[in-house]
Write a protein that holds these residues in place. Structure first.
Motif, mmCIF file in Angstrom:
data_model
loop_
_atom_site.group_PDB
_atom_site.id
_atom_site.type_symbol
_atom_site.label_atom_id
_atom_site.label_comp_id
_atom_site.label_asym_id
_atom_site.label_seq_id
_atom_site.Cartn_x
_atom_site.Cartn_y
_atom_site.Cartn_z
ATOM 1 N N LEU A 205 -0.353 4.116 -6.555
ATOM 2 C CA LEU A 205 -1.700 4.000 -5.997
ATOM 3 C C LEU A 205 -2.760 4.181 -7.068
ATOM 4 O O LEU A 205 -3.664 3.346 -7.220
ATOM 5 C CB LEU A 205 -1.888 5.032 -4.885
ATOM 6 N N GLU A 206 -2.667 5.269 -7.815
ATOM 7 C CA GLU A 206 -3.681 5.547 -8.832
ATOM 8 C C GLU A 206 -3.649 4.515 -9.956
ATOM 9 O O GLU A 206 -4.699 4.119 -10.475
ATOM 10 C CB GLU A 206 -3.488 6.959 -9.391
ATOM 11 N N SER A 207 -2.445 4.084 -10.321
ATOM 12 C CA SER A 207 -2.311 3.055 -11.353
ATOM 13 C C SER A 207 -2.965 1.754 -10.900
ATOM 14 O O SER A 207 -3.689 1.094 -11.661
ATOM 15 C CB SER A 207 -0.829 2.805 -11.660
ATOM 16 N N LEU A 208 -2.697 1.382 -9.664
ATOM 17 C CA LEU A 208 -3.252 0.142 -9.117
ATOM 18 C C LEU A 208 -4.770 0.207 -9.017
ATOM 19 O O LEU A 208 -5.470 -0.765 -9.341
ATOM 20 C CB LEU A 208 -2.637 -0.141 -7.750
ATOM 21 N N LYS A 209 -5.305 1.341 -8.597
ATOM 22 C CA LYS A 209 -6.750 1.477 -8.462
ATOM 23 C C LYS A 209 -7.444 1.366 -9.816
ATOM 24 O O LYS A 209 -8.524 0.775 -9.921
ATOM 25 C CB LYS A 209 -7.089 2.805 -7.782
ATOM 26 N N ARG A 210 -6.827 1.916 -10.864
ATOM 27 C CA ARG A 210 -7.404 1.783 -12.213
ATOM 28 C C ARG A 210 -7.408 0.330 -12.650
ATOM 29 O O ARG A 210 -8.383 -0.155 -13.232
ATOM 30 C CB ARG A 210 -6.639 2.651 -13.209
ATOM 31 N N LYS B 200 0.865 -1.182 0.000
ATOM 32 C CA LYS B 200 0.000 0.000 0.000
ATOM 33 C C LYS B 200 0.902 1.233 0.000
ATOM 34 O O LYS B 200 2.140 1.114 0.009
ATOM 35 C CB LYS B 200 -0.919 -0.008 1.216
ATOM 36 N N VAL B 201 0.295 2.411 -0.035
ATOM 37 C CA VAL B 201 1.073 3.650 -0.053
ATOM 38 C C VAL B 201 2.061 3.663 1.112
ATOM 39 O O VAL B 201 1.701 3.385 2.260
ATOM 40 C CB VAL B 201 0.149 4.881 0.037
ATOM 41 N N ALA C 267 -11.910 -4.994 -5.760
ATOM 42 C CA ALA C 267 -12.176 -3.843 -4.900
ATOM 43 C C ALA C 267 -11.089 -2.793 -5.105
ATOM 44 O O ALA C 267 -9.910 -3.052 -4.887
ATOM 45 C CB ALA C 267 -12.214 -4.273 -3.435
ATOM 46 N N SER C 268 -11.500 -1.623 -5.547
ATOM 47 C CA SER C 268 -10.546 -0.576 -5.921
ATOM 48 C C SER C 268 -10.076 0.197 -4.693
ATOM 49 O O SER C 268 -10.384 1.371 -4.519
ATOM 50 C CB SER C 268 -11.203 0.372 -6.934
ATOM 51 N N ASP C 269 -9.303 -0.503 -3.847
ATOM 52 C CA ASP C 269 -8.858 0.104 -2.601
ATOM 53 C C ASP C 269 -7.398 0.554 -2.631
ATOM 54 O O ASP C 269 -6.884 1.112 -1.671
ATOM 55 C CB ASP C 269 -9.060 -0.867 -1.436
ATOM 56 N N GLY C 270 -6.707 0.300 -3.753
ATOM 57 C CA GLY C 270 -5.324 0.718 -3.862
ATOM 58 C C GLY C 270 -4.362 -0.100 -3.023
ATOM 59 O O GLY C 270 -3.228 0.321 -2.805
#
Length: 218
Positions: free
Chosen positions: A70-75, A36-37, A83-86
């Motif tokens: 994070l944003e890449s993973l969520k996409r 995660k981040v 589940a788009s939780d990053g």
């Protein structure tokens, strides 16, 4: 009961337990970490590289999980129904490994493309890569790029040694396009050269398209 044998039996039991627990612990240790981040370490560049091969991550690969990751993973998660939780957890890793490659796996894919189809058009080279990726996504084949490619008798070029040749830039590009989802085969799982194929079984498969010298089938 002969009491002299009790300590010996306990020792054998402990050896048995250790022998079977160590591989399990090693297997768990080899599993990718939940990321995660703020995460860092060897699994972060693996995650970024896989996202990059799919077109989601457009920066240089690093060992730090920042906002771009994070944003890449969520996409990616959104597009693949996760589940788009990053957070790169078990489900995310399992899905990534079915649809993407790491750097070593990309080289293996380029090698099999070069070995099997270097005389074909670019479309024909991508098609061979697409078959490998389709097999990776299928439950009927091994669950890793290496496993799919090196499955016994799966590819002629592995058996005759051409798989050891060094792939060129075109093979690498074809591999990248195949990973990104370019599939000119119509979801084919097999291909063969009609001029040399002697197997009745391969001829019985439903054909999807002919590209160059290869017929593709499901």
């Amino acid at each position: 009961m002969n009491i002299k044998f009790i300590p010996h039996s306990i020792a054998l039991f402990l050896i048995f337990i250790l022998a079977f627990s160590i591989p399990a612990q090693s297997a768990q240790a080899a599993s990718p970490a939940t990321l995660k981040v703020g995460s860092s370490g060897a699994d972060v560049p693996d995650l970024q590289y896989r996202l990059k091969t799919l077109g989601y991550f457009n920066k240089d690969v690093t060992a730090y999980f920042g906002t771009t990751t994070l944003e890449s993973l969520k996409r990616f998660q959104k597009d693949y129904g996760i589940a788009s939780d990053g957070v790169a957890g078990k489900q995310t890793w399992e899905t990534l490994k079915k649809v993407s490659v790491n750097q070593t796996e990309l080289t293996l894919l380029a090698r099999i493309i070069y070995a099997e189809a270097r005389g074909e058009s670019y479309k024909g080279q991508v098609a061979v890569g697409a078959v490998v990726m389709n097999r990776l996504a299928s439950s009927s084949f091994p669950n890793s790029i290496r496993g799919v490619i090196e499955q016994p008798r799966a590819f002629t070029a592995v058996d005759d040694g051409q798989y050891k040749l060094t792939p060129d830039k075109t093979a690498y590009q074809a591999a990248q396009d195949a990973v990104k989802g370019y599939d000119p085969t119509g979801d084919a799982l097999y291909y063969f050269n009609p001029q040399t194929a002697t197997s009745d079984w391969i001829w019985s498969r439903k054909q999807t398209v002919k590209i160059g010298r290869h017929i593709f089938a499901v």
